[in-house]
Scaffold this motif. Structure first.
Motif, PDB file in Angstrom:
ATOM      1  N   SER A 233      27.455  30.047  38.116  1.00 36.25           N
ATOM      2  CA  SER A 233      28.087  28.862  37.522  1.00 36.25           C
ATOM      3  C   SER A 233      27.092  28.183  36.568  1.00 36.25           C
ATOM      4  O   SER A 233      25.882  28.439  36.644  1.00 36.25           O
ATOM      5  CB  SER A 233      28.468  27.873  38.627  1.00 36.25           C
ATOM      6  OG  SER A 233      27.274  27.336  39.184  1.00 36.25           O
ATOM      7  N   GLY A 234      27.631  27.317  35.707  1.00 36.04           N
ATOM      8  CA  GLY A 234      26.762  26.596  34.769  1.00 36.04           C
ATOM      9  C   GLY A 234      25.712  25.776  35.496  1.00 36.04           C
ATOM     10  O   GLY A 234      24.540  25.747  35.106  1.00 36.04           O
ATOM     11  N   GLU A 235      26.124  25.127  36.561  1.00 36.94           N
ATOM     12  CA  GLU A 235      25.197  24.251  37.280  1.00 36.94           C
ATOM     13  C   GLU A 235      24.073  25.068  37.935  1.00 36.94           C
ATOM     14  O   GLU A 235      22.899  24.695  37.875  1.00 36.94           O
ATOM     15  CB  GLU A 235      25.978  23.458  38.341  1.00 36.94           C
ATOM     16  CG  GLU A 235      25.409  22.113  38.698  1.00 36.94           C
ATOM     17  CD  GLU A 235      24.952  21.279  37.506  1.00 36.94           C
ATOM     18  OE1 GLU A 235      25.685  21.182  36.499  1.00 36.94           O
ATOM     19  OE2 GLU A 235      23.819  20.731  37.575  1.00 36.94           O
ATOM     20  N   ALA A 236      24.456  26.199  38.544  1.00 35.61           N
ATOM     21  CA  ALA A 236      23.437  27.048  39.181  1.00 35.61           C
ATOM     22  C   ALA A 236      22.487  27.614  38.128  1.00 35.61           C
ATOM     23  O   ALA A 236      21.271  27.676  38.335  1.00 35.61           O
ATOM     24  CB  ALA A 236      24.113  28.176  39.959  1.00 35.61           C
ATOM     25  N   THR A 237      23.040  27.985  36.980  1.00 34.78           N
ATOM     26  CA  THR A 237      22.208  28.508  35.889  1.00 34.78           C
ATOM     27  C   THR A 237      21.200  27.453  35.446  1.00 34.78           C
ATOM     28  O   THR A 237      20.008  27.729  35.254  1.00 34.78           O
ATOM     29  CB  THR A 237      23.091  28.903  34.680  1.00 34.78           C
ATOM     30  OG1 THR A 237      24.056  29.850  35.115  1.00 34.78           O
ATOM     31  CG2 THR A 237      22.273  29.486  33.559  1.00 34.78           C
ATOM     32  N   TRP A 238      21.677  26.224  35.322  1.00 35.48           N
ATOM     33  CA  TRP A 238      20.825  25.136  34.861  1.00 35.48           C
ATOM     34  C   TRP A 238      19.695  24.881  35.854  1.00 35.48           C
ATOM     35  O   TRP A 238      18.524  24.702  35.477  1.00 35.48           O
ATOM     36  CB  TRP A 238      21.674  23.889  34.642  1.00 35.48           C
ATOM     37  CG  TRP A 238      20.909  22.675  34.186  1.00 35.48           C
ATOM     38  CD1 TRP A 238      20.851  21.471  34.810  1.00 35.48           C
ATOM     39  CD2 TRP A 238      20.115  22.569  32.998  1.00 35.48           C
ATOM     40  NE1 TRP A 238      20.060  20.611  34.103  1.00 35.48           N
ATOM     41  CE2 TRP A 238      19.588  21.249  32.978  1.00 35.48           C
ATOM     42  CE3 TRP A 238      19.787  23.438  31.967  1.00 35.48           C
ATOM     43  CZ2 TRP A 238      18.758  20.797  31.965  1.00 35.48           C
ATOM     44  CZ3 TRP A 238      18.949  22.986  30.949  1.00 35.48           C
ATOM     45  CH2 TRP A 238      18.458  21.684  30.961  1.00 35.48           C
ATOM     46  N   HIS A 270      24.745  33.152  29.699  1.00 36.91           N
ATOM     47  CA  HIS A 270      25.936  33.910  30.113  1.00 36.91           C
ATOM     48  C   HIS A 270      26.035  34.062  31.630  1.00 36.91           C
ATOM     49  O   HIS A 270      26.554  35.074  32.117  1.00 36.91           O
ATOM     50  CB  HIS A 270      25.933  35.297  29.475  1.00 36.91           C
ATOM     51  CG  HIS A 270      25.976  35.254  27.978  1.00 36.91           C
ATOM     52  ND1 HIS A 270      27.131  34.999  27.274  1.00 36.91           N
ATOM     53  CD2 HIS A 270      24.995  35.414  27.057  1.00 36.91           C
ATOM     54  CE1 HIS A 270      26.860  35.012  25.984  1.00 36.91           C
ATOM     55  NE2 HIS A 270      25.578  35.257  25.826  1.00 36.91           N
ATOM     56  N   GLY A 271      25.470  33.128  32.366  1.00 35.30           N
ATOM     57  CA  GLY A 271      25.554  33.205  33.826  1.00 35.30           C
ATOM     58  C   GLY A 271      24.683  34.292  34.431  1.00 35.30           C
ATOM     59  O   GLY A 271      24.855  34.652  35.596  1.00 35.30           O
ATOM     60  N   LEU A 272      23.751  34.836  33.636  1.00 34.89           N
ATOM     61  CA  LEU A 272      22.881  35.902  34.156  1.00 34.89           C
ATOM     62  C   LEU A 272      21.544  35.299  34.599  1.00 34.89           C
ATOM     63  O   LEU A 272      20.784  34.792  33.765  1.00 34.89           O
ATOM     64  CB  LEU A 272      22.622  36.959  33.077  1.00 34.89           C
ATOM     65  CG  LEU A 272      23.859  37.690  32.550  1.00 34.89           C
ATOM     66  CD1 LEU A 272      23.488  38.656  31.435  1.00 34.89           C
ATOM     67  CD2 LEU A 272      24.554  38.436  33.670  1.00 34.89           C
ATOM     68  N   PRO A 273      21.234  35.363  35.889  1.00 39.33           N
ATOM     69  CA  PRO A 273      19.975  34.780  36.353  1.00 39.33           C
ATOM     70  C   PRO A 273      18.745  35.401  35.683  1.00 39.33           C
ATOM     71  O   PRO A 273      17.745  34.713  35.478  1.00 39.33           O
ATOM     72  CB  PRO A 273      19.969  35.058  37.858  1.00 39.33           C
ATOM     73  CG  PRO A 273      21.195  35.809  38.167  1.00 39.33           C
ATOM     74  CD  PRO A 273      22.079  35.840  36.978  1.00 39.33           C
TER      75      PRO A 273
END
Ligand SMILES: Nc1ncnc2c1ncn2[C@@H]1O[C@H](COP(=O)(O)OP(=O)(O)O)[C@@H](O)[C@H]1O
Ligand SMILES: [Mg+2]
Length: 288
Positions: A233-238, A270-273
């Motif tokens: 998700s955007g938040e987790a990516t951030w 792009h949501g890729l860690p």
């Protein structure tokens, strides 16, 4: 003389009125640089597709140990997969269920597999647990040897596949096992059949978890629906970007952090860690 003073003052006023202008510019140029470096991903027709054209990306071997201090946004994936692992699969009628975790390079397949492999409930549920990193050049003998050595906790000097398979069959017979085969890329049905022959002797409820970026591989080996791993998700990516940009520092204590262009940064990942970590690392070296 007066005019000179005036222009100096004007410059100072401009800088003070937007003290974060330069930091924003630098960050945006770093994001652009990173996008360029990771062009092999961005050039994909569908960057969130499942890895077509990414087959040549080489990866370091993995182990079952999670090497991240914090894992973001995978609670639900973890829970769903653990439920799958702990359940019996009466539907397929197989003793051994093969579950594939499918997704493109860098989306977090290995990390998720590590999370479930290390979960206490999972460890208690299975009698034998083995993690194998399957390299690009798949070799049934090597994979069998790794599993055999792991379940016997001894080094095997004999490289004969038939011998090793017979030993493995005896070891798994009637036992509930979990084998994780990380990064399986081989599309050859015969190779897979050869490898999994001894697995069939395991007790009901045994599971094989396979991570792969290759849809064909998943369709060949699985006997349960594949688990398509979705982007973070955007938040987790951030949060992941910030962790790698700031290290242990509390975001509140770091000057300028609120000036980072969150939306652009998150979009570029792009949501890729894998990309979020790389971007965070770049920001750490160049901005903070
Ligand atoms: N949810 C997550 N939170 C934090 N870091 C993650 C997460 N998922 C993956 N990573 C990190 O991102 C990188 C790529 O993840 P990995 O699991 O190796 O991807 P894949 O196996 O799909 O290629 C690794 O360095 C991993 O530690
Ligand atoms: Mg992997």
């Amino acid at each position: 003389m007066e005019a000179e003073d005036e222009s100096t003052n004007t410059t100072q006023v401009n800088v003070l009125s937007d003290p974060f202008l330069r930091i924003r510019e630098r960050m945006n140029s770093k994001i652009a640089e990173l996008s360029g470096r990771l062009g092999f991903l961005a050039k994909e027709k569908d960057v969130l597709g499942l890895g077509k054209g990414l087959r040549k990306v080489s990866q370091a071997p993995t182990t079952s140990l999670v090497n991240e201090s914090r894992i973001y946004g995978r609670e639900q994936d973890k829970e769903k997969l653990i439920n799958l692992l702990l359940s019996y699969d009466y539907v397929s009628g197989n003793n051994v269920s093969v579950i594939t975790i499918e997704g493109m390079v860098g989306i977090g397949k290995t990390t998720l597999a590590q999370l479930i492999y290390n979960d206490d409930k999972v460890a208690q549920h299975f009698e034998l647990l083995v993690w194998v990193y399957v390299s690009e050049d798949f070799d049934a003998t090597r994979v069998t040897k790794t599993i055999l050595e792991s379940v016997t906790a001894t080094v095997c000097d004999i490289n004969d596949l038939n011998f090793m398979q017979a030993k493995l069959r005896d070891r798994v017979k009637g036992k509930r096992f979990l084998f994780v085969l990380d990064n399986l890329c081989n599309e050859n049905y015969h190779d897979w059949n050869l490898l999994q022959a001894p697995f069939q002797y395991g007790a009901g409820g045994s599971k094989v978890v396979i991570t792969t970026r290759n849809t064909t591989v998943a369709s060949i080996v699985r006997n349960l629906p594949t688990y398509c791993l979705q982007p973070l998700s955007g938040e987790a990516t951030w949060l992941l970007i910030l962790e790698h940009a700031l290290g242990n520092r509390d975001p509140i204590s770091v000057r300028n952090v609120e000036e980072l262009d969150k939306e652009t940064a998150v979009r570029k990942c792009h949501g890729l860690p894998l990309i979020a970590k790389a971007l965070g690392g770049l920001l750490r070296h160049t901005v903070f």
